[in-house]
Design a protein around this motif. Structure first.
Motif, PDB file in Angstrom:
ATOM      1  N   PHE A 349     -69.909  29.201 -78.046  1.00 55.15           N
ATOM      2  CA  PHE A 349     -70.836  28.524 -77.128  1.00 55.15           C
ATOM      3  C   PHE A 349     -70.303  27.146 -76.765  1.00 55.15           C
ATOM      4  O   PHE A 349     -69.505  26.558 -77.505  1.00 55.15           O
ATOM      5  CB  PHE A 349     -72.223  28.381 -77.773  1.00 55.15           C
ATOM      6  CG  PHE A 349     -72.177  27.632 -79.076  1.00 55.15           C
ATOM      7  CD1 PHE A 349     -72.190  26.241 -79.118  1.00 55.15           C
ATOM      8  CD2 PHE A 349     -72.076  28.321 -80.285  1.00 55.15           C
ATOM      9  CE1 PHE A 349     -72.115  25.555 -80.326  1.00 55.15           C
ATOM     10  CE2 PHE A 349     -71.993  27.638 -81.500  1.00 55.15           C
ATOM     11  CZ  PHE A 349     -72.008  26.254 -81.518  1.00 55.15           C
ATOM     12  N   ASP A 350     -70.738  26.671 -75.622  1.00 53.88           N
ATOM     13  CA  ASP A 350     -70.582  25.269 -75.252  1.00 53.88           C
ATOM     14  C   ASP A 350     -71.981  24.697 -75.182  1.00 53.88           C
ATOM     15  O   ASP A 350     -72.925  25.422 -74.854  1.00 53.88           O
ATOM     16  CB  ASP A 350     -69.918  25.128 -73.870  1.00 53.88           C
ATOM     17  CG  ASP A 350     -68.402  25.059 -73.965  1.00 53.88           C
ATOM     18  OD1 ASP A 350     -67.859  25.335 -75.051  1.00 53.88           O
ATOM     19  OD2 ASP A 350     -67.764  24.735 -72.951  1.00 53.88           O
ATOM     20  N   LEU A 351     -72.103  23.427 -75.496  1.00 54.51           N
ATOM     21  CA  LEU A 351     -73.395  22.768 -75.344  1.00 54.51           C
ATOM     22  C   LEU A 351     -73.282  21.759 -74.197  1.00 54.51           C
ATOM     23  O   LEU A 351     -72.383  20.916 -74.195  1.00 54.51           O
ATOM     24  CB  LEU A 351     -73.800  22.054 -76.645  1.00 54.51           C
ATOM     25  CG  LEU A 351     -75.079  21.224 -76.571  1.00 54.51           C
ATOM     26  CD1 LEU A 351     -76.297  22.087 -76.240  1.00 54.51           C
ATOM     27  CD2 LEU A 351     -75.314  20.488 -77.888  1.00 54.51           C
ATOM     28  N   VAL A 356     -73.060  17.834 -68.612  1.00 50.90           N
ATOM     29  CA  VAL A 356     -71.689  17.648 -69.114  1.00 50.90           C
ATOM     30  C   VAL A 356     -71.547  18.291 -70.499  1.00 50.90           C
ATOM     31  O   VAL A 356     -72.441  18.153 -71.348  1.00 50.90           O
ATOM     32  CB  VAL A 356     -71.313  16.143 -69.211  1.00 50.90           C
ATOM     33  CG1 VAL A 356     -69.961  15.960 -69.887  1.00 50.90           C
ATOM     34  CG2 VAL A 356     -71.264  15.507 -67.825  1.00 50.90           C
ATOM     35  N   GLU A 357     -70.422  18.974 -70.719  1.00 51.84           N
ATOM     36  CA  GLU A 357     -70.167  19.577 -72.034  1.00 51.84           C
ATOM     37  C   GLU A 357     -70.061  18.488 -73.087  1.00 51.84           C
ATOM     38  O   GLU A 357     -69.302  17.539 -72.934  1.00 51.84           O
ATOM     39  CB  GLU A 357     -68.838  20.361 -71.991  1.00 51.84           C
ATOM     40  CG  GLU A 357     -68.465  20.933 -73.348  1.00 51.84           C
ATOM     41  CD  GLU A 357     -66.972  21.243 -73.498  1.00 51.84           C
ATOM     42  OE1 GLU A 357     -66.345  21.728 -72.561  1.00 51.84           O
ATOM     43  OE2 GLU A 357     -66.453  20.964 -74.604  1.00 51.84           O
ATOM     44  N   ILE A 358     -70.813  18.628 -74.163  1.00 52.57           N
ATOM     45  CA  ILE A 358     -70.666  17.667 -75.258  1.00 52.57           C
ATOM     46  C   ILE A 358     -70.150  18.333 -76.532  1.00 52.57           C
ATOM     47  O   ILE A 358     -69.777  17.641 -77.481  1.00 52.57           O
ATOM     48  CB  ILE A 358     -71.969  16.882 -75.572  1.00 52.57           C
ATOM     49  CG1 ILE A 358     -73.133  17.820 -75.907  1.00 52.57           C
ATOM     50  CG2 ILE A 358     -72.330  15.961 -74.423  1.00 52.57           C
ATOM     51  CD1 ILE A 358     -74.263  17.099 -76.645  1.00 52.57           C
ATOM     52  N   ALA A 359     -70.145  19.674 -76.565  1.00 52.73           N
ATOM     53  CA  ALA A 359     -69.656  20.336 -77.779  1.00 52.73           C
ATOM     54  C   ALA A 359     -69.180  21.754 -77.494  1.00 52.73           C
ATOM     55  O   ALA A 359     -69.664  22.409 -76.564  1.00 52.73           O
ATOM     56  CB  ALA A 359     -70.765  20.379 -78.837  1.00 52.73           C
ATOM     57  N   THR A 360     -68.232  22.193 -78.308  1.00 48.90           N
ATOM     58  CA  THR A 360     -67.777  23.585 -78.283  1.00 48.90           C
ATOM     59  C   THR A 360     -67.794  24.099 -79.715  1.00 48.90           C
ATOM     60  O   THR A 360     -67.309  23.419 -80.630  1.00 48.90           O
ATOM     61  CB  THR A 360     -66.343  23.674 -77.714  1.00 48.90           C
ATOM     62  OG1 THR A 360     -66.384  23.390 -76.313  1.00 48.90           O
ATOM     63  CG2 THR A 360     -65.770  25.087 -77.881  1.00 48.90           C
ATOM     64  N   GLY A 361     -68.348  25.305 -79.890  1.00 47.16           N
ATOM     65  CA  GLY A 361     -68.399  25.851 -81.244  1.00 47.16           C
ATOM     66  C   GLY A 361     -68.334  27.364 -81.240  1.00 47.16           C
ATOM     67  O   GLY A 361     -68.328  27.996 -80.181  1.00 47.16           O
TER      68      GLY A 361
HETATM   69 MG    MG Z   1     -64.689  22.576 -75.159  1.00 46.16          MG
END
Ligand code: MG
Ligand code: 4AD
Length: 434
Positions: A349-351, A356-361
């Motif tokens: 997922f991306d948050l 704007v993207e603030i995280a990728t997990g």
């Molecule tokens: Mg990312």
């Protein structure tokens, strides 16, 4: 007598010592004013010719803006003054005289461009607004630590000089390491997974991340502060998203509580998220298409798409946040786990926060043979990554985690135009100073 902060003074404080920087200086024939600034605010120092010694009255003429002074004086009630009081000095010590003119106007009267502000960052940081910004950043940092600590995560610090990474190789800064080649770490990914396998199960790290990206955008840096966590024995990626939701709730409610005064300077209203929508990327593509934005099957969301998505979820779910889930394997690193029934997808997922993207997990693939095959699909040879491969060979639970950019969190929270405003001394492809 001890020096007091301006915020500690009341109109009936009597005799006080205050110290700080000369923010403004106004000199008239019969009266002189100094606006003094310290880390807590501004105060007016007033010198009526008839009420102070001639020596002191004349001394003020030698002061310059941004000089550091120490004022010994008497507090007087003054309804018209900024905090309901002013200080009539008995003595002023000129501690450090500033050269004139100062190279950056920080009075707020002239708007300086960001580049000049960053060239003279320590002067730029003297404004009360910047003081407030970095207090908010500091409290955000503390909120992250408090949150993970309350869940019994272990704080780790992993090496920033490494021999390889697991993200895309193009973004690595190469450094000379005696007679070897080394790289600045672009993510603690390997090490946080290693510490899960080490039996810590729940780890987090707040530390520097380096990316050799030649990006000139309002959200990219070449060095930023990463907030990473990794945890074992998860059900799937939803466990990771649950923890993230709790983290954001904790950060935002803490900032609202602890930085009320500071937030006022930014004219933002912080909303504590409740349930963050989790929408598969395929679904998101459809939502974007309805609004006229076409994202091809295997493409990532570009900046425009993220922004539009931000608006859509605000409208539809009244949420500033959205998890975009189930990214295609082609767009994710080899170590993201694939769902059982979808060999083209990932448990990732991306948050996105306010567009704007603030995280990728993701949930990581912990089964060695499958991981090896996934590497092969991407041209990654696990046999050549001995340290990484070993993690999965001697007992490794299912696990997952995420990486945030602290600078992006602060930028989104305060709606700053450029990420470079969110950290003290930013680095970008051109800027190495100060
Ligand atoms: Mg990312
Ligand atoms: O999306 P990224 O590249 O993901 C990782 O590093 C994975 N190892 C995370 C994981 O645990 N799976 O980086 C994570 C976050 C981004 O969402 C963004 O907030 C921030 O780091 N980030 C940047 N911030 C500023 N400048 C840059 N150049 C950034 N690159 C990533």
């Amino acid at each position: 007598m001890e020096r007091k902060y301006i915020s500690e003074i009341k109109s009936d404080s009597g005799k006080v010592i205050v110290g700080g920087w000369v923010s403004e200086l106004r000199i008239f024939g019969g009266i002189k004013f100094i606006v003094l600034r310290d880390r807590t605010g501004l105060a007016q120092i007033v010198l009526p010719k008839k009420e102070v010694s001639k020596e002191l009255f004349d001394l003020v003429d030698s002061f310059s803006k941004e000089s550091v002074i120490l004022v010994h004086g008497l507090v007087k009630k003054a309804e018209q003054a900024m905090n309901g009081f002013e200080i009539v000095p008995e003595k002023i010590e000129l501690i450090s005289k500033a050269e004139a003119p100062i190279p950056l106007d920080i009075s707020g009267k002239i708007e300086s461009d960001l580049s000049s502000r960053l060239d003279w960052r320590f002067l730029d940081l003297r404004t009360l607004k910047n003081n407030a910004l970095f207090k908010i950043r500091s409290k955000t940092f503390k909120a992250v630590i408090d949150y993970f600590d309350s869940l019994d995560f272990t704080a780790i610090q992993t090496p920033k000089i490494t021999s390889a990474g697991v993200e895309s190789g193009a973004e690595l800064f190469e450094i000379k390491y005696f007679d070897k080649k080394a790289f600045l770490s672009q993510s603690p990914q390997i090490y946080k997974q290693m510490m899960v396998a080490a039996g810590f199960e729940k780890v987090y790290e707040i530390g520097p991340i380096f990316r050799a990206e030649k990006s000139h955008t309002t959200r990219h840096l070449t060095e930023f502060t990463g907030v990473d966590f990794e945890m074992g024995f998860i059900k799937d990626e939803s466990t990771v998203m649950d923890i993230i939701e709790g983290m954001l709730k904790h950060i935002i409610s803490s900032i609202k509580k602890e930085c009320e005064k500071e937030l006022k300077l930014f004219e933002v209203e912080l909303i504590v998220p409740t349930k963050i929508p989790r929408i598969p990327i395929q679904e998101i593509r459809k939502m974007l298409k309805e609004k006229g934005k076409i994202i091809p099957e295997n493409d990532d969301l570009d900046a425009e798409a993220e922004e539009l998505l931000g608006k859509i979820v605000k409208e539809k779910f009244n949420s500033e946040f959205v998890f975009a889930t189930n990214y295609p394997f082609t767009k994710r690193p080899f170590y993201h786990m694939k769902p059982e029934n979808d060999s083209n997808g990932t448990r990732s997922f991306d948050l996105i926060w306010n567009g704007v993207e603030i995280a990728t997990g993701a949930q990581r693939e912990h089964r060695y043979e499958i991981l090896k095959a996934q590497g092969k699909e991407k041209g990654v040879n696990l046999d050549e990554m001995k340290d990484y491969a070993a993690i999965f060979k001697y007992g490794c639970p299912p696990h997952g985690g995420v990486g945030f950019g602290l600078d992006r969190i602060v930028q989104r929270m305060l709606k700053l135009e450029n990420i470079k405003e969110a950290l003290l001394l930013p680095r970008d492809p051109e800027r190495l100073n100060p």
